[in-house]
Design an enzyme around this catalytic site. Structure first.
Site, PDB file in Angstrom:
ATOM      1  N   ASP A  36       2.660  -1.148 -13.492  1.00 19.57           N
ATOM      2  CA  ASP A  36       3.303  -1.839 -12.364  1.00 19.57           C
ATOM      3  C   ASP A  36       3.701  -3.270 -12.714  1.00 19.57           C
ATOM      4  O   ASP A  36       4.864  -3.658 -12.607  1.00 19.57           O
ATOM      5  CB  ASP A  36       2.354  -1.896 -11.158  1.00 19.57           C
ATOM      6  CG  ASP A  36       2.263  -0.586 -10.422  1.00 19.57           C
ATOM      7  OD1 ASP A  36       2.623   0.443 -11.005  1.00 19.57           O
ATOM      8  OD2 ASP A  36       1.814  -0.594  -9.259  1.00 19.57           O
ATOM      9  N   GLY A  55       0.788  -1.231   0.000  1.00 15.42           N
ATOM     10  CA  GLY A  55       0.000   0.000   0.000  1.00 15.42           C
ATOM     11  C   GLY A  55       0.814   1.273   0.000  1.00 15.42           C
ATOM     12  O   GLY A  55       0.397   2.285   0.558  1.00 15.42           O
ATOM     13  N   SER A  81       1.462  -5.266  -4.708  1.00 18.36           N
ATOM     14  CA  SER A  81       0.430  -6.190  -5.205  1.00 18.36           C
ATOM     15  C   SER A  81       0.868  -6.811  -6.532  1.00 18.36           C
ATOM     16  O   SER A  81       0.679  -8.017  -6.756  1.00 18.36           O
ATOM     17  CB  SER A  81      -0.925  -5.501  -5.352  1.00 18.36           C
ATOM     18  OG  SER A  81      -0.861  -4.502  -6.349  1.00 18.36           O
ATOM     19  N   ALA A  82       1.483  -6.001  -7.394  1.00 14.21           N
ATOM     20  CA  ALA A  82       1.940  -6.554  -8.678  1.00 14.21           C
ATOM     21  C   ALA A  82       3.077  -7.544  -8.454  1.00 14.21           C
ATOM     22  O   ALA A  82       3.150  -8.583  -9.114  1.00 14.21           O
ATOM     23  CB  ALA A  82       2.393  -5.431  -9.607  1.00 14.21           C
ATOM     24  N   ALA A  83       3.962  -7.243  -7.480  1.00 17.83           N
ATOM     25  CA  ALA A  83       5.062  -8.170  -7.193  1.00 17.83           C
ATOM     26  C   ALA A  83       4.521  -9.468  -6.620  1.00 17.83           C
ATOM     27  O   ALA A  83       4.979 -10.563  -6.984  1.00 17.83           O
ATOM     28  CB  ALA A  83       6.053  -7.525  -6.226  1.00 17.83           C
TER      29      ALA A  83
END
Ligand code: PMV
Length: 351
Positions: A155, A106, A112-114
């Site tokens: 991302d 966040g 989140s993409a990783a």
């Protein structure tokens, strides 16, 4: 044949220049960090009731997240696990994912993409299958849409490709132009954390509403940001970091005008510039989250100044002539031991 256990790794990312304008078809420059997310995949002891995701040290509590509606874990993670089952079949229900995060969730650093890319790689390694970078990008986009609604895709594209990239999306056709950019010298940053942000979807949505009310004024800002991104690419390729830093400062001014900066981000940018940083700006969606300060030499003095002012901070670098393979390489974990318990992220001195 499936392995007993397999790892998937994906780096975090920073957007060097061009966030938000990239949603409106302008180019952005983004690069993978030297820290990221590692996922250990193994088979669940219990009957195919998963997949289960554990790892409380990610900045969000992912302990025991499962895909079932009303089950454990935050909603977006549960939906992302359900999407994994949809993508790769019922066999995924027998899997356990243990996450070790080296980037805070966040904060605009691509957590989140990783996580999405690391899980995709981990699942394929576990089942002994190969997956092309293009397929990783396509599948990670499906997961990113679960996390972020209608992201531009910058991302997960940079995270799956690795290194420094130029990303541009045609807003009419959805076609993406993703190009690796060669860096003649490494870039060093102090990364400051300006608190949790309200989420990428929220920031992008609120900005879209403002832009609808003043379309001509905002179009001029998108164009101006796009132009500085094109100019900055030249400075990156020729190693002119002073000029690059000036464009980062200019980009931050535009981001402030767009309403996505905060007092804490502005304070961090001032601290960095006072300590001699070449340029400083927020990175990602803004409204909190991370900012980056480009330095000529050792980032430690700027990192310490951020920490002294009460902010979480760490040093990061983007390697010279980064290759696509970097994206698949875990710089922090070279051993083969499985993390068996929840582990903490390594963000120094987060207050
Ligand atoms: O998710 P973040 O914080 O890295 O932001 C992504 C960049 C934005 O341009 C703000 C949104 C997008 O979809 O490109």
């Amino acid at each position: 044949m499936s392995a007993d256990a397999a790892f998937g790794y994906a780096p975090g990312k920073i957007i060097l220049l061009g966030e938000h304008a990239v949603v409106y078809g302008q180019p952005a420059l983004a690069a993978t960090l030297d820290r990221g997310v590692r996922v250990a995949v193994s088979r669940l002891a219990e009957d195919a009731k998963g997949p289960v995701l554990r790892g409380a040290g990610f900045g969000i509590d992912v302990t025991g997240a499962r895909p079932d509606p009303g089950g454990a874990g935050p909603e977006p993670l549960r939906r992302a696990l359900a999407k994994l089952v949809e993508l790769y079949g019922e066999r995924v229900r027998s899997l356990s994912f243990v996450v070790e995060g080296g980037i805070p969730a966040g904060s605009g650093l691509g957590s989140s993409a990783a996580l999405s890319v690391a899980m995709i790689r981990g699942v394929h390694r576990f089942f002994g299958e190969t997956i092309s970078d293009e397929a990783v990008i396509a599948d990670a986009f499906a997961l990113e849409r679960v996390f972020h609604g209608t992201p531009s895709g910058v991302d997960h594209s940079v995270i799956a490709r690795g290194g420094l990239v130029s990303f541009q999306k045609n807003v009419e056709t959805g076609a993406v132009h993703l190009e690796s950019v060669t860096l003649p010298r490494r870039l060093r940053f102090a990364v400051g954390l300006a608190g949790a942000h309200a989420g990428t979807a929220h920031a992008v949505g609120a900005l879209r509403e403002r832009a609808k009310r003043h379309p001509r004024a905002y179009q001029r800002l998108w164009d101006a940001i796009g132009e500085l991104v094109v100019e900055a690419r030249g400075y990156l390729e020729s190693g002119q970091l002073g000029a690059l830093g000036e464009l980062m400062d200019l980009n931050q001014g535009y981001l402030n005008a767009l309403g996505v900066s905060t007092p804490a981000i502005e304070a961090l940018c001032s601290i960095a510039r006072d300590r001699g940083a070449l340029g400083a700006k927020l990175t990602g969606a803004g409204g909190g989250g991370a900012m980056i300060a480009l330095v000529d030499d050792d980032p430690a003095p700027v990192v310490r100044a951020f920490q002294a002012a009460g902010y979480g901070a760490f040093a990061a670098e983007i390697r010279a002539a980064s290759s696509a393979n970097d994206a698949d390489e875990d710089p922090s974990a070279r051993n083969d031991s499985l993390p068996t318990h929840d582990t903490a992220i390594a963000v120094e001195s987060t207050p």
